[in-house]
Design a protein around this motif. Structure first.
Motif, short mmCIF file in Angstrom:
data_model
loop_
_atom_site.label_atom_id
_atom_site.label_comp_id
_atom_site.label_asym_id
_atom_site.label_seq_id
_atom_site.Cartn_x
_atom_site.Cartn_y
_atom_site.Cartn_z
N PRO A 85 -7.96 -1.77 -9.68
CA PRO A 85 -7.19 -2.16 -10.88
C PRO A 85 -6.94 -0.98 -11.83
O PRO A 85 -5.85 -0.83 -12.36
CB PRO A 85 -8.07 -3.22 -11.54
CG PRO A 85 -8.89 -3.77 -10.42
CD PRO A 85 -9.14 -2.60 -9.50
N GLU A 86 -7.94 -0.13 -12.01
CA GLU A 86 -7.77 1.03 -12.90
C GLU A 86 -6.74 2.00 -12.34
O GLU A 86 -5.92 2.55 -13.07
CB GLU A 86 -9.11 1.73 -13.11
CG GLU A 86 -9.05 2.92 -14.03
CD GLU A 86 -8.66 2.58 -15.47
OE1 GLU A 86 -8.07 3.45 -16.14
OE2 GLU A 86 -8.93 1.45 -15.92
N LEU A 87 -6.77 2.21 -11.03
CA LEU A 87 -5.83 3.13 -10.40
C LEU A 87 -4.43 2.55 -10.30
O LEU A 87 -3.49 3.26 -9.98
CB LEU A 87 -6.34 3.52 -9.01
CG LEU A 87 -7.62 4.36 -9.03
CD1 LEU A 87 -8.20 4.47 -7.63
CD2 LEU A 87 -7.37 5.72 -9.63
N ALA A 88 -4.28 1.27 -10.58
CA ALA A 88 -2.96 0.63 -10.54
C ALA A 88 -2.16 0.87 -11.80
O ALA A 88 -0.97 0.63 -11.83
CB ALA A 88 -3.12 -0.87 -10.32
N LYS A 89 -2.80 1.37 -12.84
CA LYS A 89 -2.10 1.58 -14.10
C LYS A 89 -1.08 2.70 -13.96
O LYS A 89 -1.38 3.77 -13.44
CB LYS A 89 -3.08 1.93 -15.22
CG LYS A 89 -3.96 0.77 -15.59
CD LYS A 89 -4.89 1.12 -16.71
CE LYS A 89 -5.76 -0.08 -17.06
NZ LYS A 89 -6.75 0.25 -18.09
N LYS A 147 -5.44 5.87 -5.12
CA LYS A 147 -5.66 4.45 -4.92
C LYS A 147 -5.86 4.15 -3.44
O LYS A 147 -6.73 3.35 -3.07
CB LYS A 147 -4.49 3.63 -5.49
CG LYS A 147 -4.77 2.14 -5.50
CD LYS A 147 -3.72 1.38 -6.27
CE LYS A 147 -4.03 -0.11 -6.26
NZ LYS A 147 -3.04 -0.89 -6.99
N LYS A 148 -5.09 4.79 -2.56
CA LYS A 148 -5.29 4.62 -1.12
C LYS A 148 -6.69 5.09 -0.72
O LYS A 148 -7.36 4.45 0.10
CB LYS A 148 -4.24 5.39 -0.33
CG LYS A 148 -2.85 4.79 -0.41
CD LYS A 148 -1.85 5.65 0.34
CE LYS A 148 -0.45 5.14 0.10
NZ LYS A 148 0.57 5.98 0.73
N GLU A 149 -7.13 6.20 -1.28
CA GLU A 149 -8.46 6.72 -0.96
C GLU A 149 -9.55 5.77 -1.44
O GLU A 149 -10.55 5.57 -0.73
CB GLU A 149 -8.63 8.12 -1.54
CG GLU A 149 -7.78 9.14 -0.81
CD GLU A 149 -7.72 10.50 -1.47
OE1 GLU A 149 -8.13 10.65 -2.64
OE2 GLU A 149 -7.23 11.44 -0.80
N ALA A 150 -9.38 5.16 -2.60
CA ALA A 150 -10.36 4.19 -3.09
C ALA A 150 -10.43 3.00 -2.14
O ALA A 150 -11.52 2.51 -1.82
CB ALA A 150 -9.99 3.74 -4.50
N LEU A 151 -9.29 2.54 -1.65
CA LEU A 151 -9.26 1.44 -0.69
C LEU A 151 -10.00 1.82 0.59
O LEU A 151 -10.86 1.07 1.07
CB LEU A 151 -7.80 1.07 -0.35
CG LEU A 151 -7.63 0.03 0.76
CD1 LEU A 151 -8.08 -1.34 0.28
CD2 LEU A 151 -6.17 -0.01 1.19
N MET A 152 -9.69 2.98 1.13
CA MET A 152 -10.31 3.42 2.38
C MET A 152 -11.82 3.63 2.23
O MET A 152 -12.56 3.43 3.18
CB MET A 152 -9.64 4.70 2.88
CG MET A 152 -8.22 4.48 3.35
SD MET A 152 -7.47 5.95 4.09
CE MET A 152 -7.06 6.93 2.66
N VAL A 180 0.83 -1.21 0.00
CA VAL A 180 0.00 0.00 0.00
C VAL A 180 0.86 1.26 0.00
O VAL A 180 0.48 2.27 -0.58
CB VAL A 180 -1.00 -0.03 1.18
CG1 VAL A 180 -1.76 1.27 1.31
CG2 VAL A 180 -1.97 -1.20 1.02
N GLN A 181 2.04 1.21 0.62
CA GLN A 181 2.93 2.38 0.62
C GLN A 181 3.27 2.83 -0.79
O GLN A 181 3.46 4.01 -1.02
CB GLN A 181 4.22 2.08 1.37
CG GLN A 181 4.11 2.21 2.85
CD GLN A 181 5.41 1.88 3.56
OE1 GLN A 181 6.31 1.26 3.00
NE2 GLN A 181 5.49 2.28 4.82
N GLY A 182 3.34 1.90 -1.71
CA GLY A 182 3.68 2.24 -3.09
C GLY A 182 2.52 2.75 -3.92
O GLY A 182 2.70 3.10 -5.08
N TRP A 183 1.35 2.80 -3.34
CA TRP A 183 0.17 3.23 -4.09
C TRP A 183 0.05 4.74 -4.14
O TRP A 183 0.53 5.45 -3.26
CB TRP A 183 -1.09 2.68 -3.44
CG TRP A 183 -1.27 1.20 -3.58
CD1 TRP A 183 -0.42 0.30 -4.15
CD2 TRP A 183 -2.38 0.44 -3.11
NE1 TRP A 183 -0.94 -0.96 -4.07
CE2 TRP A 183 -2.15 -0.90 -3.44
CE3 TRP A 183 -3.56 0.76 -2.43
CZ2 TRP A 183 -3.05 -1.91 -3.13
CZ3 TRP A 183 -4.45 -0.23 -2.12
CH2 TRP A 183 -4.20 -1.56 -2.47
N SER A 184 -0.64 5.21 -5.15
CA SER A 184 -0.94 6.64 -5.26
C SER A 184 -1.96 7.04 -4.20
O SER A 184 -2.65 6.20 -3.60
CB SER A 184 -1.54 6.94 -6.64
OG SER A 184 -2.84 6.36 -6.74
#
Length: 103
Positions: A86-90, A73-78, A66-70
C-alpha cells in the motif's frame, strides 16, 4: 484452465511481467528468443516469481495490474513484503511536497 502470472529477470537487470497457461513452455519460449520483444533482446532470462490462478483470465488481469507497478513494488511482492505494497502504491503526485510554498 489454470493460468500463471510471472516475473522474469532479464540479463540487463530489467523485469518482465507476463501471463500464460503453461509456465514451463512459456519460459522455454522466452529462453529460445520466441517470447516477447523485451525478453528477446535481453537473454538469458530467469524466473523470479509466479502466482497460480484457476483461470487464465485471472492471471492476465493480474499481469496487467503488476505491469503498472514500480520496480520497488514488484520487489516487495516477490520478497513477500505485502505490508509494504500500500505504501509503495502511492503516486509521486500524492506525496506531500517539500519546500514549495502554497499561495
Amino acid at each position: 484452465m489454470k493460468g500463471y502470472m510471472y516475473i522474469l529477470l532479464c540479463s540487463d537487470g530489467s523485469y518482465y511481467t507476463g501471463s500464460t497457461n503453461d509456465l514451463e513452455r512459456r519460459l522455454a519460449e522466452h529462453q529460445n528468443g520466441e517470447g516477447a520483444n523485451h525478453t528477446k533482446k535481453r537473454l538469458p532470462v530467469s524466473l523470479l516469481y509466479y502466482e497460480e490462478y484457476q483461470r487464465i483470465d485471472e492471471a492476465f488481469y493480474r499481469e496487467k495490474q503488476v505491469q503498472g507497478w514500480s520496480r520497488k513494488k514488484k520487489e516487495a511482492l516477490m520478497e513477500g513484503n505485502v505490508d509494504l505494497l500500500p505504501e509503495l502504491a502511492k503516486a509521486y503526485r500524492d506525496l506531500p511536497s517539500s519546500g514549495l510554498r502554497q499561495q
